[in-house]
Design an enzyme around this catalytic site. Structure first.
Site, PDB file in Angstrom:
ATOM      1  N   LYS A  77       0.840  -1.209   0.000  1.00 38.10           N
ATOM      2  CA  LYS A  77       0.000   0.000   0.000  1.00 38.10           C
ATOM      3  C   LYS A  77       0.865   1.245   0.000  1.00 38.10           C
ATOM      4  O   LYS A  77       2.027   1.226   0.420  1.00 38.10           O
ATOM      5  CB  LYS A  77      -0.940   0.024   1.224  1.00 38.10           C
ATOM      6  CG  LYS A  77      -0.241   0.055   2.603  1.00 38.10           C
ATOM      7  CD  LYS A  77       0.207   1.402   3.098  1.00 38.10           C
ATOM      8  CE  LYS A  77       0.919   1.339   4.441  1.00 38.10           C
ATOM      9  NZ  LYS A  77       1.721   2.514   4.761  1.00 38.10           N
ATOM     10  N   PRO A 100       9.240  -3.993  -0.275  1.00 36.82           N
ATOM     11  CA  PRO A 100      10.414  -3.640   0.539  1.00 36.82           C
ATOM     12  C   PRO A 100      10.162  -3.859   2.032  1.00 36.82           C
ATOM     13  O   PRO A 100       9.060  -3.610   2.514  1.00 36.82           O
ATOM     14  CB  PRO A 100      10.641  -2.153   0.244  1.00 36.82           C
ATOM     15  CG  PRO A 100       9.680  -1.749  -0.805  1.00 36.82           C
ATOM     16  CD  PRO A 100       8.785  -2.891  -1.134  1.00 36.82           C
ATOM     17  N   GLY A 148       7.646   1.221   4.646  1.00 31.76           N
ATOM     18  CA  GLY A 148       6.495   2.127   4.647  1.00 31.76           C
ATOM     19  C   GLY A 148       5.429   1.716   3.657  1.00 31.76           C
ATOM     20  O   GLY A 148       4.555   2.510   3.308  1.00 31.76           O
ATOM     21  N   ALA A 159       3.802  -1.418   4.168  1.00 33.74           N
ATOM     22  CA  ALA A 159       3.029  -2.436   4.892  1.00 33.74           C
ATOM     23  C   ALA A 159       3.307  -3.854   4.406  1.00 33.74           C
ATOM     24  O   ALA A 159       2.396  -4.685   4.350  1.00 33.74           O
ATOM     25  CB  ALA A 159       1.526  -2.121   4.848  1.00 33.74           C
ATOM     26  N   GLY A 173       5.117  -6.281   5.895  1.00 25.80           N
ATOM     27  CA  GLY A 173       4.926  -7.258   6.984  1.00 25.80           C
ATOM     28  C   GLY A 173       3.447  -7.478   7.249  1.00 25.80           C
ATOM     29  O   GLY A 173       3.002  -8.618   7.442  1.00 25.80           O
ATOM     30  N   SER A 174       2.690  -6.392   7.220  1.00 24.36           N
ATOM     31  CA  SER A 174       1.233  -6.491   7.412  1.00 24.36           C
ATOM     32  C   SER A 174       0.610  -7.294   6.282  1.00 24.36           C
ATOM     33  O   SER A 174      -0.308  -8.095   6.507  1.00 24.36           O
ATOM     34  CB  SER A 174       0.610  -5.094   7.436  1.00 24.36           C
ATOM     35  OG  SER A 174       1.156  -4.333   8.484  1.00 24.36           O
ATOM     36  N   ALA A 175       1.098  -7.097   5.062  1.00 22.79           N
ATOM     37  CA  ALA A 175       0.589  -7.837   3.899  1.00 22.79           C
ATOM     38  C   ALA A 175       0.790  -9.341   4.118  1.00 22.79           C
ATOM     39  O   ALA A 175      -0.112 -10.145   3.841  1.00 22.79           O
ATOM     40  CB  ALA A 175       1.310  -7.380   2.633  1.00 22.79           C
ATOM     41  N   ASP A 190      -2.297  -1.942  10.021  1.00 19.27           N
ATOM     42  CA  ASP A 190      -2.380  -1.948   8.557  1.00 19.27           C
ATOM     43  C   ASP A 190      -2.823  -3.300   7.982  1.00 19.27           C
ATOM     44  O   ASP A 190      -2.974  -3.425   6.764  1.00 19.27           O
ATOM     45  CB  ASP A 190      -1.006  -1.617   7.940  1.00 19.27           C
ATOM     46  CG  ASP A 190      -0.605  -0.163   8.150  1.00 19.27           C
ATOM     47  OD1 ASP A 190      -1.468   0.650   8.546  1.00 19.27           O
ATOM     48  OD2 ASP A 190       0.573   0.160   7.915  1.00 19.27           O
TER      49      ASP A 190
HETATM   50  O1  C5P Z   1      -0.253  -1.422  14.578  1.00 20.95           O
HETATM   51  P1  C5P Z   1       1.213  -1.627  14.313  1.00 20.95           P
HETATM   52  O2  C5P Z   1       1.786  -2.748  15.138  1.00 20.95           O
HETATM   53  O3  C5P Z   1       1.529  -1.770  12.868  1.00 20.95           O
HETATM   54  O4  C5P Z   1       1.931  -0.289  14.796  1.00 20.95           O
HETATM   55  C1  C5P Z   1       3.322  -0.227  14.970  1.00 20.95           C
HETATM   56  C2  C5P Z   1       3.665   1.002  15.796  1.00 20.95           C
HETATM   57  O5  C5P Z   1       3.429   2.187  15.024  1.00 20.95           O
HETATM   58  C3  C5P Z   1       2.855   1.196  17.067  1.00 20.95           C
HETATM   59  O6  C5P Z   1       3.391   0.486  18.132  1.00 20.95           O
HETATM   60  C4  C5P Z   1       2.945   2.693  17.262  1.00 20.95           C
HETATM   61  O7  C5P Z   1       4.208   3.046  17.820  1.00 20.95           O
HETATM   62  C5  C5P Z   1       2.931   3.214  15.847  1.00 20.95           C
HETATM   63  N1  C5P Z   1       1.558   3.585  15.413  1.00 20.95           N
HETATM   64  C6  C5P Z   1       0.962   4.719  15.925  1.00 20.95           C
HETATM   65  N2  C5P Z   1      -0.299   5.047  15.515  1.00 20.95           N
HETATM   66  C7  C5P Z   1      -0.959   4.305  14.606  1.00 20.95           C
HETATM   67  C8  C5P Z   1      -0.365   3.148  14.058  1.00 20.95           C
HETATM   68  C9  C5P Z   1       0.909   2.810  14.480  1.00 20.95           C
HETATM   69  O8  C5P Z   1       1.550   5.420  16.746  1.00 20.95           O
HETATM   70  N3  C5P Z   1      -2.182   4.671  14.230  1.00 20.95           N
END
Ligand code: C5P
Length: 308
Positions: free
Chosen positions: A9, A95, A99, A101, A103-105, A137
């Site tokens: 994304k 990559p 940035g 996503a 890992g999320s994918a 994500d």
């Molecule tokens: O949800 P995810 O594990 O991908 O988020 C990783 C980190 O990114 C969170 O621990 C937080 O530090 C930051 N984050 C945030 N606000 C969001 C999404 C992510 O501060 N809406």
């Protein structure tokens, strides 16, 4: 054997609100799925094991910290499977820590792949809930297309979009940590005197001009509306990204921004031909490791047809 293809994304708008008590930030996050894909293949196995191939494979963790492994275990636990067995192979093109996503994918793809391998038939809404537990994500990687993400990004509404947009992604050497970029955003807000808490920062909202540009399929209007509240923080941590953004703009991009928390830079092109030329110019510029031309929106994680 089940193979699931899942897209990366870019955020065409990333509005970042104040820091919440739970450590997250409220977002107005317009996700856009693009044609850069990982493939996750699930085969029967003992326990949950992982392997990975691709240019960044060496920096992908193959232990339980990988979102694909966590997704398999979460799905199994949800269904009360005591002894889940699966091997997940990740063919990685997105990559790592870029940035986009990636890992999320892989987490989203593993949910879909294990659901099919284990014959669970989990309702899509339940998969979305499990995805939200894995990360902010992950639900969007299931949905694909273009969507507005509220809350920490996990509350999704699909958005109307016309036609295809042409993109170029400049992949940087090395990644950036998403939490570190959010922390830098907070630090810059404190330094500027505006404050960084929920009380200080207004809750962001989707930009009507950006939504109209998407609905109309108008790349010039979308280029004018691109915004990323994390961009200043990513540039502060990696000042050389300014050179990458400049090189893409010089090469004819009509819009340029850091993708999510970076360091990948995203460029909007007026058409497919221009995207190919911008990618070649960026690769030659020496301001990035490599550049890819692609298009979107594309669908979210889906099972691929078996290869003949
Ligand atoms: O949800 P995810 O594990 O991908 O988020 C990783 C980190 O990114 C969170 O621990 C937080 O530090 C930051 N984050 C945030 N606000 C969001 C999404 C992510 O501060 N809406």
């Amino acid at each position: 054997m089940i193979t699931v293809r899942v897209p990366a994304k870019v955020n065409v708008q990333l509005g970042v609100g104040g820091l919440r008590a739970d450590g997250f930030h409220d977002l107005a996050n317009v996700f856009f799925a693009v044609g850069l894909f990982d493939e996750v293949t699930a085969t029967p196995g003992e326990g949950v094991t992982l392997s990975c191939t691709g240019p960044d494979a060496a920096s992908v963790p193959l232990d339980d910290s990988n979102l694909a492994a966590r997704a398999a275990r979460l799905l199994a636990a949800h269904h009360g499977l005591a002894d889940p067995g699966v091997h997940l192979h990740i063919a990685k093109a997105i990559p790592v820590a870029g940035g986009m996503a990636g890992g999320s994918a892989d987490g989203a793809a593993a949910l879909v792949a294990c659901d099919a391998l284990w014959g669970l038939d989990t309702p899509f809404d339940t998969l979305l809930e499990l995805a939200a537990e894995l990360g902010s994500d992950v639900p969007f990687a299931l949905l694909g297309g273009v969507a507005l993400g509220r809350g920490r990004g996990e509350i999704l509404d699909a958005l109307p979009v016309a036609g295809a947009f042409h993109w170029v992604f400049a992949v940087a050497e090395g990644g950036l940590s998403t939490p570190a970029v959010f922390r830098e955003c907070d630090r810059l807000r404190e330094e500027a005197g505006t404050g960084s808490s929920e009380a200080d920062v207004p809750t962001p909202d989707a930009d009507p001009a950006l939504l109209a540009a998407l609905a109309a399929g108008d790349p010039v209007a979308l280029a004018a509306a691109l915004t990323n509240d994390l961009q200043a923080a990513a540039l502060s941590l990696r000042p050389s990204l300014a050179d990458t953004l400049h090189a893409g703009t010089e090469a004819g991009a009509i819009g340029a921004l850091v993708s999510g928390s970076g360091p990948t830079c995203a460029f909007l092109a007026k058409d497919a031909e221009s995207a190919t030329a911008i990618a070649a110019a960026l690769t030659a510029s020496g301001t990035c490791r490599t550049a890819h031309a692609t298009h979107g929106p594309v669908p979210g994680a889906e099972v691929s047809a078996p290869r003949p």
